[in-house]
Write a protein that holds these residues in place. Sequence first.
Motif, PDB file in Angstrom:
ATOM      1  N   VAL A 122       0.920  -1.227  -0.038  1.00 44.59           N
ATOM      2  CA  VAL A 122       0.096  -0.099  -0.157  1.00 44.59           C
ATOM      3  C   VAL A 122       0.752   1.079   0.161  1.00 44.59           C
ATOM      4  CG1 VAL A 122      -1.454   1.434   1.235  1.00 44.59           C
ATOM      5  CG2 VAL A 122      -1.937  -1.099   0.970  1.00 44.59           C
ATOM      6  N   GLY A 123       0.666   2.177  -1.117  1.00 44.11           N
ATOM      7  CA  GLY A 123       1.611   3.379  -0.999  1.00 44.11           C
ATOM      8  C   GLY A 123       1.271   4.552  -0.446  1.00 44.11           C
ATOM      9  N   GLY A 124      -0.326   4.497   0.221  1.00 39.81           N
ATOM     10  CA  GLY A 124      -0.731   5.698   0.848  1.00 39.81           C
ATOM     11  C   GLY A 124      -2.227   5.718   1.064  1.00 39.81           C
ATOM     12  N   ILE A 125      -2.697   6.581   2.022  1.00 41.30           N
ATOM     13  CA  ILE A 125      -4.238   6.775   2.245  1.00 41.30           C
ATOM     14  C   ILE A 125      -4.587   7.962   1.745  1.00 41.30           C
ATOM     15  CG2 ILE A 125      -4.156   4.764   3.839  1.00 41.30           C
ATOM     16  CD1 ILE A 125      -4.223   6.778   5.990  1.00 41.30           C
ATOM     17  N   SER A 126      -5.797   8.087   1.728  1.00 44.44           N
ATOM     18  CA  SER A 126      -6.480   9.404   1.279  1.00 44.44           C
ATOM     19  C   SER A 126      -8.011   9.387   2.063  1.00 44.44           C
ATOM     20  CB  SER A 126      -6.552   9.467  -0.100  1.00 44.44           C
ATOM     21  OG  SER A 126      -7.469   8.719  -0.795  1.00 44.44           O
ATOM     22  N   PRO A 127      -8.684  10.489   2.038  1.00 44.06           N
ATOM     23  CA  PRO A 127     -10.072  10.599   2.833  1.00 44.06           C
ATOM     24  C   PRO A 127     -10.795   9.674   1.908  1.00 44.06           C
ATOM     25  CG  PRO A 127      -9.237  12.747   2.348  1.00 44.06           C
ATOM     26  CD  PRO A 127      -8.158  11.941   1.744  1.00 44.06           C
ATOM     27  N   GLU A 128     -10.512   9.344   0.470  1.00 41.19           N
ATOM     28  CA  GLU A 128     -11.284   8.301  -0.095  1.00 41.19           C
ATOM     29  C   GLU A 128     -11.335   6.901   0.270  1.00 41.19           C
ATOM     30  OE1 GLU A 128      -9.846  10.744  -1.879  1.00 41.19           O
ATOM     31  OE2 GLU A 128     -11.631  11.835  -1.299  1.00 41.19           O
ATOM     32  N   GLY A 129      -9.923   6.560   0.370  1.00 44.28           N
ATOM     33  CA  GLY A 129      -9.457   5.115   0.759  1.00 44.28           C
ATOM     34  C   GLY A 129      -8.047   4.955   0.662  1.00 44.28           C
ATOM     35  N   VAL A 130      -7.774   3.819  -0.042  1.00 46.25           N
ATOM     36  CA  VAL A 130      -6.321   3.312   0.087  1.00 46.25           C
ATOM     37  C   VAL A 130      -5.804   3.387  -1.229  1.00 46.25           C
ATOM     38  CG1 VAL A 130      -4.780   1.327   0.699  1.00 46.25           C
ATOM     39  CG2 VAL A 130      -6.653   2.151   2.114  1.00 46.25           C
ATOM     40  N   ARG A 131      -4.410   3.774  -1.741  1.00 47.21           N
ATOM     41  CA  ARG A 131      -3.556   3.810  -2.682  1.00 47.21           C
ATOM     42  C   ARG A 131      -2.967   2.608  -2.756  1.00 47.21           C
ATOM     43  NH1 ARG A 131      -1.200   8.428  -2.390  1.00 47.21           N
ATOM     44  NH2 ARG A 131       0.979   7.394  -2.819  1.00 47.21           N
ATOM     45  N   VAL A 132      -3.173   1.771  -3.917  1.00 47.56           N
ATOM     46  CA  VAL A 132      -2.480   0.477  -4.301  1.00 47.56           C
ATOM     47  C   VAL A 132      -2.075   0.672  -5.736  1.00 47.56           C
ATOM     48  CG1 VAL A 132      -2.614  -1.870  -4.591  1.00 47.56           C
ATOM     49  CG2 VAL A 132      -4.052  -0.604  -2.709  1.00 47.56           C
ATOM     50  N   GLY A 133      -0.730   0.948  -5.858  1.00 44.94           N
ATOM     51  CA  GLY A 133      -0.274   1.099  -7.441  1.00 44.94           C
ATOM     52  C   GLY A 133      -0.824   2.379  -7.661  1.00 44.94           C
ATOM     53  N   ASN A 134      -1.264   2.348  -8.878  1.00 44.45           N
ATOM     54  CA  ASN A 134      -1.820   3.867  -9.529  1.00 44.45           C
ATOM     55  C   ASN A 134      -3.347   3.733  -9.260  1.00 44.45           C
ATOM     56  OD1 ASN A 134      -2.610   2.036 -11.098  1.00 44.45           O
ATOM     57  ND2 ASN A 134      -1.320   2.713 -13.066  1.00 44.45           N
ATOM     58  N   ARG A 135      -3.993   3.103  -8.287  1.00 42.82           N
ATOM     59  CA  ARG A 135      -5.487   3.387  -8.216  1.00 42.82           C
ATOM     60  C   ARG A 135      -5.826   3.399  -6.702  1.00 42.82           C
ATOM     61  NH1 ARG A 135      -8.364  -2.571  -8.747  1.00 42.82           N
ATOM     62  NH2 ARG A 135     -10.110  -1.232  -7.923  1.00 42.82           N
ATOM     63  N   THR A 136      -6.942   4.037  -6.494  1.00 43.68           N
ATOM     64  CA  THR A 136      -7.384   4.175  -5.006  1.00 43.68           C
ATOM     65  C   THR A 136      -8.703   3.282  -4.805  1.00 43.68           C
ATOM     66  OG1 THR A 136      -6.584   6.337  -5.018  1.00 43.68           O
ATOM     67  CG2 THR A 136      -8.573   5.779  -3.302  1.00 43.68           C
ATOM     68  N   VAL A 137      -8.380   2.398  -3.799  1.00 40.60           N
ATOM     69  CA  VAL A 137      -9.760   1.427  -3.381  1.00 40.60           C
ATOM     70  C   VAL A 137     -10.423   2.281  -2.338  1.00 40.60           C
ATOM     71  CG1 VAL A 137     -10.489  -0.885  -2.408  1.00 40.60           C
ATOM     72  CG2 VAL A 137      -8.518  -0.492  -3.948  1.00 40.60           C
ATOM     73  N   ARG A 138     -11.670   2.543  -2.663  1.00 37.02           N
ATOM     74  CA  ARG A 138     -12.440   3.248  -1.764  1.00 37.02           C
ATOM     75  C   ARG A 138     -12.816   2.372  -0.403  1.00 37.02           C
ATOM     76  NH1 ARG A 138     -17.220   4.101  -4.008  1.00 37.02           N
ATOM     77  NH2 ARG A 138     -16.780   3.296  -5.982  1.00 37.02           N
TER      78      ARG A 138
END
Length: 369
Positions: A122-138
């Motif tokens: 996992v490369g990061g988190i945001s208010p929407e969800g989790v960054r995996v590679g170049n996409r965000t899983v909400r």
Amino acid sequence: MRDATDVFVVGGGPAGLAAAIAARHRGLRVVVADGAEPPIDKACGEGLMPDGLAALERLGLELPAADAFPFRGIRFLSAKLAADAQFPDGGRGLAVRRPTLHRFLIERAQQMGAELMWRTSVGGISPEGVRVGNRTVRARWIVGADGAYSRVRTWAALEPCFRPRLRYAFRRHYRVVPWTDYMEVHWGQSCQGYATAVGQDQVCVALASNDRNLRVQDGLRSLPWLSARLRGAATVSAERGAITGNRRLKRVWQGKVALIGDASGTVDAITGEGLGLSFRQALALADSLESGNLATYQREHRRLMLRPLQMARLMLLLDRRPRLQRRTLEAFRQHPQIFRRLLALHLGEMPTPQLVWDGLTLGWGLLTA
Ligand SMILES: Cc1cc2nc3c(=O)[nH]c(=O)nc-3n(C[C@H](O)[C@H](O)[C@H](O)COP(=O)(O)OP(=O)(O)OC[C@H]3O[C@@H](n4cnc5c(N)ncnc54)[C@H](O)[C@@H]3O)c2cc1C
């Protein structure tokens, strides 16, 4: 990989998988991502105390007898003395190799319907969800189960606030027929050795000290009983190291992010409680996720950490104090019931007025031994 989930667990070690299983029990959709490939090995004493096993059972997992080795209590040994205490009510602990435990937790998580992704950092988190590679899983909830050096903790600004006293630990396995059905803690001048039988012909030895250069083989020189048992035994695993100690956090949640396991604070390896603690935290976290109130997890987490932290502090009073070690072991030998009751307290039994009397007796024993 799904685009959205109820719970995204970062880290598929014991804590992350336990969190996933507990959340699935509540009907939540769960995704787990781990950068490593299973089964994952780790420096560990590999002992599960009876209270940890009880929590594991509540997660629906019973370790098969063929894959685990029982122990019936704790034995303390110093250069010349030994004292032991059995678990209350004939209880038993189980020792199990880390990769084996990992395999069983994975099977249980899969059986419960969690989506597991390996070799997926996992490369990061945001208010929407989790960054995996170049996409965000909400994700509605993000669980940081990414170990003692948790990046989720940093991303959520939940850094430890108390300066911990850290120690260095190494573990190795020896091919030898187990000589004991106790988990042994060998007290040396400057280190402790933990010996746990993990199979019919294998013993796990972990060593903890304040010296980052002290490997298992060096430490054994100051642990005569243990080195005598291991004389001539072949090593059957590579040496693995880790840092251990009591690390506390002021907060274990922020917004939609909650931490669990070593990411949420650690207790020194001497307690043998890290895994059991993670399993109990997983059950508490699932309650809070279901009710949508992470503040209740914070309260429960603090309560769960309190006892192991206090016991770690108590036991570490003996570290590098040979005279106190000798006197304590002598007092435990003279008053075995005190050692038994302290062990019961360690496993979560409520303190009784008897403990006050025990404290006085132990204090007197330490002064006069
Ligand atoms: C020497 C020693 C002896 C011990 N002995 C015992 C014992 O006898 N009994 C006991 O109960 N406890 C013991 N413990 C404690 C126990 O090992 C830990 O408490 C336990 O491993 C914590 O599990 P965890 O899942 O929180 O962390 P970990 O096992 O560290 O798992 C974290 C996971 O997160 C993954 N990860 C990290 N970053 C990312 C990322 N960005 N993206 C995706 N994945 C990521 C990692 O690959 C890893 O698989 C011992 C500890 C030590 C150091």
